[in-house]
Design a protein around this motif. Sequence first.
Motif, short mmCIF file in Angstrom:
data_model
loop_
_atom_site.label_atom_id
_atom_site.label_comp_id
_atom_site.label_asym_id
_atom_site.label_seq_id
_atom_site.Cartn_x
_atom_site.Cartn_y
_atom_site.Cartn_z
N VAL A 128 49.71 114.27 95.48
CA VAL A 128 50.71 113.61 94.51
C VAL A 128 50.67 112.28 93.76
N LEU A 129 49.40 111.68 94.46
CA LEU A 129 49.19 110.43 93.82
C LEU A 129 48.14 110.51 92.43
N TYR A 130 47.57 111.61 92.33
CA TYR A 130 46.68 111.76 91.29
C TYR A 130 47.34 111.44 89.71
N SER A 131 48.53 111.56 89.58
CA SER A 131 49.19 111.38 88.57
C SER A 131 49.31 109.91 87.92
N ILE A 132 49.25 109.12 89.01
CA ILE A 132 49.49 107.79 88.89
C ILE A 132 48.10 107.01 89.37
#
Length: 189
Positions: free
Chosen positions: A143-147
């Motif tokens: 879930v952190l990959y996009s940021i």
Amino acid sequence: LHSPAVLANGYSKTKWVGEQVVAIAQKRGIPVSVYRLGQMTGSLSKGVQNLDDIFSRMWKGCLQLQCWPQMYHLEATPVDYASLAIVDLSKNCVSGAVFHLVNPSPLLASDLYNFIDAVTVDELHVLPQSDWLAELEKYPTNVLYSILPMLRRLIDLKLLGSPLHFDTRHVAAGLKDPECVCPAIDEEL
């Protein structure tokens, strides 16, 4: 700040621009105050939390990775405290004040790691921030990959979990409601 160049992301830069507009309004005689909010967390009374903000994403992402970046502390300000404080301060303070509504008692990272170990089945490892980021880069479904670009910038600027200090004297002096107290971060928060 005289320039937004050192700010970590577009969100921070838009806040800077907004404050410049407020400063112009104040120079033109419009009564204004600035409320700078810390890391907002869910309601203490309702238990409602934005599950897609950076705070929640960090929890979810680190649980998915089974590791956490080395940090100094975590600042979390309950939204119900912040809303009460804004109402109280707006009724009692003079125009032109800047209020930093942040939790005056941030959680030390060592306490955070102990809490995480107590509530999870799998042990989470604490990694240096650059190693943690390299681990995150391996998992595009996290879930952190996009940021990642924002996290990389925060780490480059040494802002992720760093001991930042905010002047809360105006808040302390301006609050009149004895019920308006920001709770320390603990297991319940």
